[in-house]
Each structure stands twice: as structure tokens, then as C-alpha cells.
Design an enzyme around this catalytic site. Structure first.
Site, PDB file in Angstrom:
ATOM      1  N   ASP A  61       2.604  -8.490  -2.966  1.00  0.00           N
ATOM      2  CA  ASP A  61       1.235  -8.450  -3.119  1.00  0.00           C
ATOM      3  C   ASP A  61       0.671  -7.032  -3.908  1.00  0.00           C
ATOM      4  O   ASP A  61      -0.456  -6.831  -4.206  1.00  0.00           O
ATOM      5  CB  ASP A  61       0.508  -8.360  -1.600  1.00  0.00           C
ATOM      6  CG  ASP A  61       0.847  -7.381  -0.851  1.00  0.00           C
ATOM      7  OD1 ASP A  61       1.405  -6.648  -1.180  1.00  0.00           O
ATOM      8  OD2 ASP A  61       0.143  -7.219   0.344  1.00  0.00           O
ATOM      9  N   SER A  62       1.728  -6.285  -4.282  1.00  0.00           N
ATOM     10  CA  SER A  62       1.666  -5.387  -5.196  1.00  0.00           C
ATOM     11  C   SER A  62       0.985  -5.838  -6.559  1.00  0.00           C
ATOM     12  O   SER A  62       0.443  -5.247  -7.257  1.00  0.00           O
ATOM     13  CB  SER A  62       3.055  -4.562  -5.618  1.00  0.00           C
ATOM     14  OG  SER A  62       4.002  -5.465  -6.042  1.00  0.00           O
TER      15      SER A  62
ATOM     16  N   ASP B  57       4.746 -12.906  -0.283  1.00  0.00           N
ATOM     17  CA  ASP B  57       4.125 -11.799   0.392  1.00  0.00           C
ATOM     18  C   ASP B  57       3.073 -12.497   1.128  1.00  0.00           C
ATOM     19  O   ASP B  57       2.215 -12.984   0.476  1.00  0.00           O
ATOM     20  CB  ASP B  57       3.986 -10.350  -0.340  1.00  0.00           C
ATOM     21  CG  ASP B  57       4.193  -9.261  -0.027  1.00  0.00           C
ATOM     22  OD1 ASP B  57       4.621  -9.247   1.380  1.00  0.00           O
ATOM     23  OD2 ASP B  57       4.081  -8.182  -0.691  1.00  0.00           O
TER      24      ASP B  57
ATOM     25  N   LYS C  56       7.164 -12.451   3.623  1.00  0.00           N
ATOM     26  CA  LYS C  56       7.291 -11.008   3.973  1.00  0.00           C
ATOM     27  C   LYS C  56       5.851 -10.694   4.706  1.00  0.00           C
ATOM     28  O   LYS C  56       5.047 -11.429   4.187  1.00  0.00           O
ATOM     29  CB  LYS C  56       7.726 -10.431   3.028  1.00  0.00           C
ATOM     30  CG  LYS C  56       7.467  -8.694   3.403  1.00  0.00           C
ATOM     31  CD  LYS C  56       8.275  -7.907   2.475  1.00  0.00           C
ATOM     32  CE  LYS C  56       7.413  -7.377   1.238  1.00  0.00           C
ATOM     33  NZ  LYS C  56       6.230  -6.757   1.738  1.00  0.00           N
TER      34      LYS C  56
ATOM     35  N   GLU D  82       3.885  -7.526   6.746  1.00  0.00           N
ATOM     36  CA  GLU D  82       4.077  -5.924   7.224  1.00  0.00           C
ATOM     37  C   GLU D  82       3.639  -5.778   8.532  1.00  0.00           C
ATOM     38  O   GLU D  82       2.693  -6.234   9.243  1.00  0.00           O
ATOM     39  CB  GLU D  82       3.037  -5.280   6.376  1.00  0.00           C
ATOM     40  CG  GLU D  82       3.425  -5.234   4.744  1.00  0.00           C
ATOM     41  CD  GLU D  82       2.494  -4.530   3.986  1.00  0.00           C
ATOM     42  OE1 GLU D  82       1.433  -3.820   4.473  1.00  0.00           O
ATOM     43  OE2 GLU D  82       2.413  -4.552   2.501  1.00  0.00           O
TER      44      GLU D  82
ATOM     45  N   GLU E 106       9.828   1.130   3.894  1.00  0.00           N
ATOM     46  CA  GLU E 106       9.211   1.788   2.642  1.00  0.00           C
ATOM     47  C   GLU E 106       8.716   3.367   2.966  1.00  0.00           C
ATOM     48  O   GLU E 106       8.191   3.268   4.006  1.00  0.00           O
ATOM     49  CB  GLU E 106       8.048   0.892   2.254  1.00  0.00           C
ATOM     50  CG  GLU E 106       7.360   1.643   0.993  1.00  0.00           C
ATOM     51  CD  GLU E 106       6.269   0.659   0.501  1.00  0.00           C
ATOM     52  OE1 GLU E 106       6.216  -0.497   0.683  1.00  0.00           O
ATOM     53  OE2 GLU E 106       5.454   1.259  -0.625  1.00  0.00           O
TER      54      GLU E 106
HETATM   55  O1  KIV Z   1       4.309  -5.918  -2.549  1.00  0.00           O
HETATM   56  C1  KIV Z   1       5.451  -5.288  -2.650  1.00  0.00           C
HETATM   57  O2  KIV Z   1       5.706  -5.282  -3.803  1.00  0.00           O
HETATM   58  C2  KIV Z   1       6.050  -4.712  -1.754  1.00  0.00           C
HETATM   59  C3  KIV Z   1       7.345  -3.894  -2.076  1.00  0.00           C
HETATM   60  C4  KIV Z   1       6.835  -2.662  -2.682  1.00  0.00           C
HETATM   61  C5  KIV Z   1       8.461  -3.983  -1.139  1.00  0.00           C
HETATM   62  O3  KIV Z   1       5.820  -4.986  -0.699  1.00  0.00           O
END
Ligand code: KIV
Length: 267
Positions: A42-43, A85, A114, A116, A183
């Protein structure tokens, strides 16, 4: 790539090289460069959409980019493991909501999702894993909760914070998480956890060289950044003639353990 193959790499001590990608072309290049896992992070909210944080990314955005990456991999018969994500607010309400959101990303082409956070997330991870959804957890600096954390800063520092992070990591492994992104946590803590977690591969980003694998945001490792480059980033394009060569160099550096260099990239 498959879950058993990743578990085998972890057991043999072969480092896992992960990069983010958000579109078909870069996903295909990363795959050709030998990247083991591609994370549609989600970056993308920050590097593609220009947002100040990942908080406003939603499931439709994640589906669009996951589909794009999956199509790119299919076009080149790529073999990378594809992780999607789950964005903020799409798994927090209930385990059922998490499964519905995970299904959207899996149907878009993700092999794993993924999410968090620690503590309450263990029950969610167990629920998903029991229903056939492989899960990568994420502890330490969790960008979706940046406003609660008070900024992008190192987590797990000090005895109490380190002990809590360890406890949460073990609970996530027990719940069935196959991978765990760490992280911005102290390198010593990440290395200890990596030894302790025999069934969950730690993937570091700003967590030192002692983790089972590494991940970087693709734009960062190509030196493309709208703001200040984080300390844990290395620009692999600076010494490479092109993007694919930069990614090959990243994979080699991760596999040989030459990246990250704890004296420069860790805490
Ligand atoms: O969203 C993302 O790119 C991430 C990575 C930085 C691990 O969670």
C-alpha cells in the site's frame, strides 16, 4: 515460487529477496531479475498516488494494482510469489471482513496477503490461514498506524518494547503467519527473532542483515523518491546501467548478505 519452496529457502538459510511493484512492466522486470517475492504494497499510496501516508489507500486501489502486477507476471510466465497488502480499515472490523478483503486480493492474483499490527491481529491471521489464505504479518513501524505511532520512527527500542514485539511475533507465528515483515526495528532484536521464529520467515526493512529476507520499496532502491531517502535504503541504480541490472544487483546483495550493511542501514 510456492509456500513450501519459501519454507525450504527459510530452512536452508537462503535469503529471500522481496521488492514492491505496482504495475505489469516493473513486475515482469523484477521477476526476470530473480526477485523471489513481489509485494504490491500500500506504499503505492505514497509512490504512485502522491499521498502523505498509506492511510487513504483503499481495497479498489489494491485490487487494480494487484491485477496489473499479476497480468505482468502472467505475460512473462513469471514465477515470483505475489503478496497483496490489505489496506487500512479492510481487516480491522472483524475476521469476516478480513476474509472478504483477502478474497478480493486473492481473486486479483495475490498468493498471500499482508496485514499490519500485533496483538489483536493474531486471531485474524489464524482465521485466514485456516481458510486457505497464506498470511504475511508486519510489525515494528506499521505505516497504517503512523498517526498513533507519532511518526516514522524506530520501534521496539528498549526492554519493554522489545519484549512486547517479540511476544506479538511469536503469537503471529503460532497463528500461522508464514512471513513477518519487520520494519525499522533494532538489528539485534530482528536477528534474535529470526533465530527464534523457525516457522515464520522474517523479512526486514530497516531491521539489519540478520533477517531471513529483505524488502525494499522499488522506487527507493532505484533512487526515485519525492522526499528524503530513509537511512535503510540503498540506491542500486546508482551503480547499474539499467533497472533490471539494479534489481539483479539487489537480489545478489540480499542473497550474499552484503545488503543491508548494519553500520549504514540499521539501528
Ligand atoms: O507497503 C509497503 O510497501 C510495505 C513495505 C514497505 C514492507 O509494507
Amino acid at each position: 515460487m510456492s509456500l513450501p519452496r519459501l519454507a525450504d529457502m527459510h530452512a536452508r538459510g537462503e535469503k529471500i529477496a522481496m521488492l514492491t511493484a505496482y504495475d505489469a512492466t516493473f513486475a515482469a522486470i523484477a521477476d526476470a531479475a530473480g526477485v523471489d517475492c513481489i509485494l504490491v504494497g500500500d506504499s503505492l499510496g505514497m509512490v504512485c498516488q502522491g499521498l502523505a501516508s498509506t492511510v487513504a489507500v483503499d481495497l479498489a486501489h489494491m485490487r487494480y494494482h494487484t491485477e496489473s502486477v499479476a497480468r505482468g507476471l502472467a505475460r512473462v510466465q513469471g514465477t515470483a510469489w505475489l503478496i497483496g497488502d490489505l489496506p487500512f480499515g479492510t481487516y480491522h472490523e472483524s475476521r469476516e471482513q478480513a476474509l472478504r478483503s483477502a478474497a478480493v486480493l486473492m481473486q486479483a492474483g495475490a498468493h498471500m496477503v499482508k496485514l499490519e499490527g500485533g496483538g489483536w491481529t493474531a486471531a485474524t491471521v489464524e482465521f485466514l490461514v485456516q481458510r486457505g489464505v497464506p498470511v504475511c504479518a508486519h510489525l515494528g513501524l506499521t505505516p497504517q498506524t503512523v498517526h498513533s505511532l507519532g511518526g516514522y520512527r524506530v520501534q521496539g527500542k528498549g526492554e519493554a518494547a522489545g519484549a512486547l514485539l517479540k511476544q506479538q511475533a511469536h503469537a503471529l507465528q503460532d497463528a500461522g503467519a508464514a512471513m513477518l515483515v519487520l520494519e525499522m526495528v533494532p538489528a539485534a532484536l530482528a536477528a534474535e527473532l529470526t533465530t527464534e521464529l523457525t516457522h515464520c520467515a522474517t523479512i526486514g526493512i530497516g531491521a539489519g542483515c540478520g533477517t531471513a529476507g529483505q524488502v525494499l520499496v522499488m522506487h527507493d532502491m532505484l533512487g526515485l523518491n519525492l522526499g528524503r531517502m530513509a537511512r535503510f535504503v540503498h540506491n542500486f541504480l546508482a551503480d547499474a546501467p539499467g533497472v533490471q541490472e539494479a534489481m539483479i544487483s539487489y537480489v545478489q546483495a540480499v542473497k550474499t548478505g552484503s545488503f543491508p550493511d548494519d553500520s549504514r542501514h540499521a539501528w
